[in-house]
Design a protein around this motif. Structure first.
Motif, PDB file in Angstrom:
ATOM      1  N   CYS A 208      -6.579  31.052  77.277  1.00  0.00           N
ATOM      2  CA  CYS A 208      -6.781  31.168  78.719  1.00  0.00           C
ATOM      3  C   CYS A 208      -7.859  30.202  79.188  1.00  0.00           C
ATOM      4  CB  CYS A 208      -7.138  32.611  79.125  1.00  0.00           C
ATOM      5  SG  CYS A 208      -8.813  33.128  78.720  1.00  0.00           S
ATOM      6  N   THR A 209      -7.777  29.867  80.465  1.00  0.00           N
ATOM      7  CA  THR A 209      -8.893  29.216  81.141  1.00  0.00           C
ATOM      8  C   THR A 209      -9.512  30.298  82.018  1.00  0.00           C
ATOM      9  OG1 THR A 209      -7.438  28.507  82.940  1.00  0.00           O
ATOM     10  CG2 THR A 209      -7.840  26.912  81.180  1.00  0.00           C
ATOM     11  N   PHE A 210     -10.818  30.230  82.182  1.00  0.00           N
ATOM     12  CA  PHE A 210     -11.470  31.302  82.930  1.00  0.00           C
ATOM     13  C   PHE A 210     -12.648  30.776  83.723  1.00  0.00           C
ATOM     14  CE2 PHE A 210     -14.496  34.907  83.269  1.00  0.00           C
ATOM     15  CZ  PHE A 210     -13.678  35.773  83.991  1.00  0.00           C
ATOM     16  N   SER A 211     -12.652  31.080  85.010  1.00  0.00           N
ATOM     17  CA  SER A 211     -13.813  30.812  85.851  1.00  0.00           C
ATOM     18  C   SER A 211     -14.592  32.112  85.974  1.00  0.00           C
ATOM     19  CB  SER A 211     -13.353  30.338  87.227  1.00  0.00           C
ATOM     20  OG  SER A 211     -14.437  30.387  88.124  1.00  0.00           O
ATOM     21  N   GLY A 212     -15.767  32.151  85.368  1.00  0.00           N
ATOM     22  CA  GLY A 212     -16.592  33.358  85.431  1.00  0.00           C
ATOM     23  C   GLY A 212     -17.082  33.664  86.835  1.00  0.00           C
ATOM     24  N   LYS A 213     -16.897  32.690  87.742  1.00  0.00           N
ATOM     25  CA  LYS A 213     -17.367  32.833  89.114  1.00  0.00           C
ATOM     26  C   LYS A 213     -16.547  33.830  89.917  1.00  0.00           C
ATOM     27  CE  LYS A 213     -18.724  28.842  90.872  1.00  0.00           C
ATOM     28  NZ  LYS A 213     -18.719  27.404  91.268  1.00  0.00           N
ATOM     29  N   LYS A 214     -15.442  34.286  89.340  1.00  0.00           N
ATOM     30  CA  LYS A 214     -14.643  35.322  90.009  1.00  0.00           C
ATOM     31  C   LYS A 214     -14.878  36.646  89.262  1.00  0.00           C
ATOM     32  CE  LYS A 214     -12.585  31.352  91.290  1.00  0.00           C
ATOM     33  NZ  LYS A 214     -13.097  30.050  90.840  1.00  0.00           N
ATOM     34  N   ASP A 215     -13.944  37.012  88.377  1.00  0.00           N
ATOM     35  CA  ASP A 215     -14.085  38.302  87.712  1.00  0.00           C
ATOM     36  C   ASP A 215     -15.108  38.317  86.566  1.00  0.00           C
ATOM     37  OD1 ASP A 215     -12.590  39.808  89.405  1.00  0.00           O
ATOM     38  OD2 ASP A 215     -10.781  39.884  88.171  1.00  0.00           O
ATOM     39  N   GLY A 216     -15.898  37.252  86.440  1.00  0.00           N
ATOM     40  CA  GLY A 216     -17.026  37.306  85.510  1.00  0.00           C
ATOM     41  C   GLY A 216     -18.292  37.772  86.219  1.00  0.00           C
ATOM     42  N   LEU A 217     -18.212  37.920  87.556  1.00  0.00           N
ATOM     43  CA  LEU A 217     -19.328  38.416  88.385  1.00  0.00           C
ATOM     44  C   LEU A 217     -20.597  37.574  88.224  1.00  0.00           C
ATOM     45  CD1 LEU A 217     -18.877  42.284  87.883  1.00  0.00           C
ATOM     46  CD2 LEU A 217     -18.206  40.939  89.868  1.00  0.00           C
ATOM     47  N   GLU A 257     -25.389  35.058  79.045  1.00  0.00           N
ATOM     48  CA  GLU A 257     -25.805  36.477  79.008  1.00  0.00           C
ATOM     49  C   GLU A 257     -25.262  37.214  80.237  1.00  0.00           C
ATOM     50  OE1 GLU A 257     -27.529  38.245  76.826  1.00  0.00           O
ATOM     51  OE2 GLU A 257     -28.546  36.772  75.549  1.00  0.00           O
ATOM     52  N   ALA A 258     -25.418  36.582  81.401  1.00  0.00           N
ATOM     53  CA  ALA A 258     -24.975  37.230  82.643  1.00  0.00           C
ATOM     54  C   ALA A 258     -23.452  37.410  82.632  1.00  0.00           C
ATOM     55  CB  ALA A 258     -25.398  36.390  83.842  1.00  0.00           C
ATOM     56  N   LEU A 259     -22.755  36.426  82.113  1.00  0.00           N
ATOM     57  CA  LEU A 259     -21.291  36.498  82.057  1.00  0.00           C
ATOM     58  C   LEU A 259     -20.838  37.598  81.093  1.00  0.00           C
ATOM     59  CD1 LEU A 259     -18.559  35.444  82.901  1.00  0.00           C
ATOM     60  CD2 LEU A 259     -18.892  33.432  81.452  1.00  0.00           C
ATOM     61  N   ALA A 260     -21.537  37.712  79.975  1.00  0.00           N
ATOM     62  CA  ALA A 260     -21.172  38.752  79.004  1.00  0.00           C
ATOM     63  C   ALA A 260     -21.285  40.140  79.648  1.00  0.00           C
ATOM     64  CB  ALA A 260     -22.067  38.660  77.776  1.00  0.00           C
ATOM     65  N   VAL A 261     -22.345  40.348  80.421  1.00  0.00           N
ATOM     66  CA  VAL A 261     -22.523  41.651  81.080  1.00  0.00           C
ATOM     67  C   VAL A 261     -21.494  41.809  82.209  1.00  0.00           C
ATOM     68  CG1 VAL A 261     -24.123  43.116  82.384  1.00  0.00           C
ATOM     69  CG2 VAL A 261     -24.987  41.724  80.486  1.00  0.00           C
ATOM     70  N   GLY A 262     -21.268  40.731  82.977  1.00  0.00           N
ATOM     71  CA  GLY A 262     -20.304  40.774  84.080  1.00  0.00           C
ATOM     72  C   GLY A 262     -18.902  41.126  83.618  1.00  0.00           C
ATOM     73  N   LEU A 263     -18.517  40.606  82.468  1.00  0.00           N
ATOM     74  CA  LEU A 263     -17.168  40.876  81.959  1.00  0.00           C
ATOM     75  C   LEU A 263     -16.971  42.343  81.586  1.00  0.00           C
ATOM     76  CD1 LEU A 263     -16.490  37.677  79.817  1.00  0.00           C
ATOM     77  CD2 LEU A 263     -15.193  38.439  81.822  1.00  0.00           C
ATOM     78  N   GLU A 264     -18.061  43.037  81.305  1.00  0.00           N
ATOM     79  CA  GLU A 264     -17.980  44.480  81.060  1.00  0.00           C
ATOM     80  C   GLU A 264     -17.963  45.234  82.396  1.00  0.00           C
ATOM     81  OE1 GLU A 264     -17.810  45.981  78.111  1.00  0.00           O
ATOM     82  OE2 GLU A 264     -18.206  44.279  76.780  1.00  0.00           O
ATOM     83  N   GLU A 265     -18.868  44.827  83.295  1.00  0.00           N
ATOM     84  CA  GLU A 265     -18.992  45.552  84.570  1.00  0.00           C
ATOM     85  C   GLU A 265     -17.726  45.471  85.414  1.00  0.00           C
ATOM     86  OE1 GLU A 265     -23.828  45.228  85.206  1.00  0.00           O
ATOM     87  OE2 GLU A 265     -22.538  43.950  86.415  1.00  0.00           O
ATOM     88  N   VAL A 266     -17.033  44.332  85.337  1.00  0.00           N
ATOM     89  CA  VAL A 266     -15.871  44.137  86.202  1.00  0.00           C
ATOM     90  C   VAL A 266     -14.725  45.090  85.835  1.00  0.00           C
ATOM     91  CG1 VAL A 266     -14.605  42.357  84.896  1.00  0.00           C
ATOM     92  CG2 VAL A 266     -14.642  42.279  87.410  1.00  0.00           C
ATOM     93  N   LEU A 267     -14.800  45.676  84.638  1.00  0.00           N
ATOM     94  CA  LEU A 267     -13.745  46.603  84.228  1.00  0.00           C
ATOM     95  C   LEU A 267     -14.060  48.050  84.608  1.00  0.00           C
ATOM     96  CD1 LEU A 267     -12.950  44.915  80.818  1.00  0.00           C
ATOM     97  CD2 LEU A 267     -11.426  45.056  82.794  1.00  0.00           C
ATOM     98  N   ASP A 268     -15.188  48.257  85.304  1.00  0.00           N
ATOM     99  CA  ASP A 268     -15.522  49.596  85.811  1.00  0.00           C
ATOM    100  C   ASP A 268     -14.527  49.929  86.921  1.00  0.00           C
ATOM    101  OD1 ASP A 268     -16.545  51.746  87.284  1.00  0.00           O
ATOM    102  OD2 ASP A 268     -18.615  51.205  86.813  1.00  0.00           O
ATOM    103  N   GLU A 269     -13.735  50.954  86.697  1.00  0.00           N
ATOM    104  CA  GLU A 269     -12.627  51.214  87.628  1.00  0.00           C
ATOM    105  C   GLU A 269     -13.100  51.740  88.980  1.00  0.00           C
ATOM    106  OE1 GLU A 269      -9.306  53.038  85.634  1.00  0.00           O
ATOM    107  OE2 GLU A 269      -9.580  51.694  83.914  1.00  0.00           O
ATOM    108  N   ARG A 270     -14.327  52.266  89.046  1.00  0.00           N
ATOM    109  CA  ARG A 270     -14.858  52.681  90.359  1.00  0.00           C
ATOM    110  C   ARG A 270     -15.162  51.440  91.186  1.00  0.00           C
ATOM    111  NH1 ARG A 270     -19.640  55.864  87.741  1.00  0.00           N
ATOM    112  NH2 ARG A 270     -19.498  53.894  86.629  1.00  0.00           N
TER     113      ARG A 270
END
Ligand code: F0G
Length: 413
Positions: A208-217, A257-270
């Motif tokens: 995949c290609t991925f821009s963390g600027k979207k769902d990487g928060l 570091e910020a991207l690693a945390v963002g990739l977890e947070e973005v999956l919070d279904e709330r």
């Protein structure tokens, strides 16, 4: 400016946990601990073997296409985003959009208007055998209105490409929003977590290609992920040439570091429920004001159908641009035209070839605006909706040779 709805890219508000992670980043040039933390999160989510950090999505695209696209080759997708298309064309390849016919109707309330036309994909793969270095799919489909792709369609796309021996690469910028739509809308998927759906989606692909600027928060960062060892080795060599050493790519370790945390947070279904509800709220109220929007609303943005709002402004006078400028003048809402400014062309005979759609995108930054902000935006839109007949078109006074919408100049007619 009061509201910046120009893009949802790099405009997220970062969480306290992300800022905290940045503070303890390891800024070693090679072998930084932060890289390995980041790599672990990406591997757990995607399952891909090689994770190559880049400064943003288009850097991953450029490296991928430089090693795969040759003159005369074709890269099919549901719809390529403009930087994806431009990077393929820069390498003298053809970027081919194969979104389904039903996606062309902006009013049809269908659940998965990002789907790729599997029959056409199969035909193209047969007819251009040996000239398709990879197939792509963009989730969600930004160009087509932020529309999701169904799991069934992703499975089908993977099957077609695998049958033809073609690698399948996902443009995964908004994967979490897409997987949330799958959970909400696709029969049989309601019982699954968004993370579980995401894992299946990535498992269907070869990278995949991925821009963390979207769902990487995050405000900056991205990556290219690949399963193929030889391709990954080539990609890393190019990475060193322009982005940096493979354990930081174009990023500072704190970005990883910020991207690693963002990739977890973005999956919070709330979080995902609130985000998708905000987009829907804006869309439903705009439609009620007489500003028709692409239906159903996508994940990250609401697309106003400017052709229907300004039927008296012809395509070559850019109705989308005219509406975008008026929203800014009336209430400080900055948006973005996705129409003939972006996709219009001059034919060899000098005549104007308009875009298929004339849209104005109101993109919602993540975790930035609340419902009262959206209510104020709607008041501004109501005021403009009351006098659309008075609005005039625009003339383009300057355009660069490619990606012209980024820096074109206009004057009102
Ligand atoms: N793919 C898609 C689907 C995108 O929406 C974008 C960026 C990119 C790739 C490139 O990523 O910006 O990190 O280099 N879209 C932004 C937008 C610019 O406003 O939609 P990037």
């Amino acid at each position: 400016m009061t509201f910046d709805l120009l893009t949802d890219s790099g405009t997220a508000a970062m969480s306290a946990a992300q800022w905290a992670a940045m503070m303890i980043a390891d800024e070693s040039y090679a072998g930084s601990r932060s890289f390995y933390r980041f790599e672990k999160v990406v591997k757990a989510l995607t399952g891909f073997k090689h994770v190559i950090p880049t400064h943003q999505g288009r850097a991953a695209e450029r490296i991928l296409f430089q090693i795969t696209v040759k003159p005369g080759t074709t890269v099919p997708s549901n719809s390529h985003f403009d930087t994806t298309r431009a990077n393929i064309e820069y390498d003298r390849g053809e970027a081919l959009d194969l979104v389904t016919a039903e996606a062309r109707d902006t009013a049809a309330p269908l659940p998965f208007k990002g789907n790729i036309d599997l029959e056409r994909l199969d035909t193209v793969c047969r007819e251009r055998k040996g000239r398709i270095p990879l197939g792509m799919i963009t989730i969600t489909n930004n160009t087509g209105g932020g529309q999701p792709v169904s799991l069934e369609n992703l499975r089908g796309c993977s099957a077609v490409l695998r049958r033809h021996g073609i690698p399948f690469i996902i443009d995964a910028c908004r994967f979490a929003e897409n997987c949330y739509f799958i959970q909400q809308r696709e029969p049989g998927q309601q019982g699954r977590s968004v993370r579980d759906i995401a894992r299946e989606v990535f498992a269907l692909a070869d990278g995949c290609t991925f821009s963390g600027k979207k769902d990487g928060l995050v405000n900056m960062g991205g990556f290219l992920a690949l399963n193929d060892d030889a391709l990954a080795a080539e990609a890393r060599n190019l990475l060193i040439l322009t982005e940096g050493f493979p354990t930081y790519g174009g990023c500072a370790a704190r970005d990883l570091e910020a991207l690693a945390v963002g990739l977890e947070e973005v999956l919070d279904e709330r979080y995902l429920a609130y985000r998708i509800a905000s987009t829907r709220y804006l869309a439903e109220h705009l439609a009620a004001l007489g500003m028709p929007v692409v239906e159903p609303p996508g994940g990250h943005a609401v697309f106003i159908d400017a052709r229907r709002v300004l039927p008296h402004v012809p395509a070559h006078e850019y109705p989308g641009q005219a509406l975008a400028c008026e929203l800014y003048r009336a209430g400080g809402i900055r948006s973005c035209e996705i129409g003939s400014v972006m996709f219009g062309k001059t034919r060899p005979d000098g005549s104007f070839e308009p875009s298929r759609l004339e849209l104005v995108r109101l993109a919602l930054p993540r975790r930035v605006y609340t419902q009262s902000h959206v209510d104020y935006m709607l008041e501004v839109c109501a005021e403009v909706a009351g006098r659309t007949r008075e609005l005039r078109g625009m003339r383009m006074t300057y355009a660069p040779p490619f990606l012209k919408h980024f820096t074109a100049h206009f004057e009102p007619l």
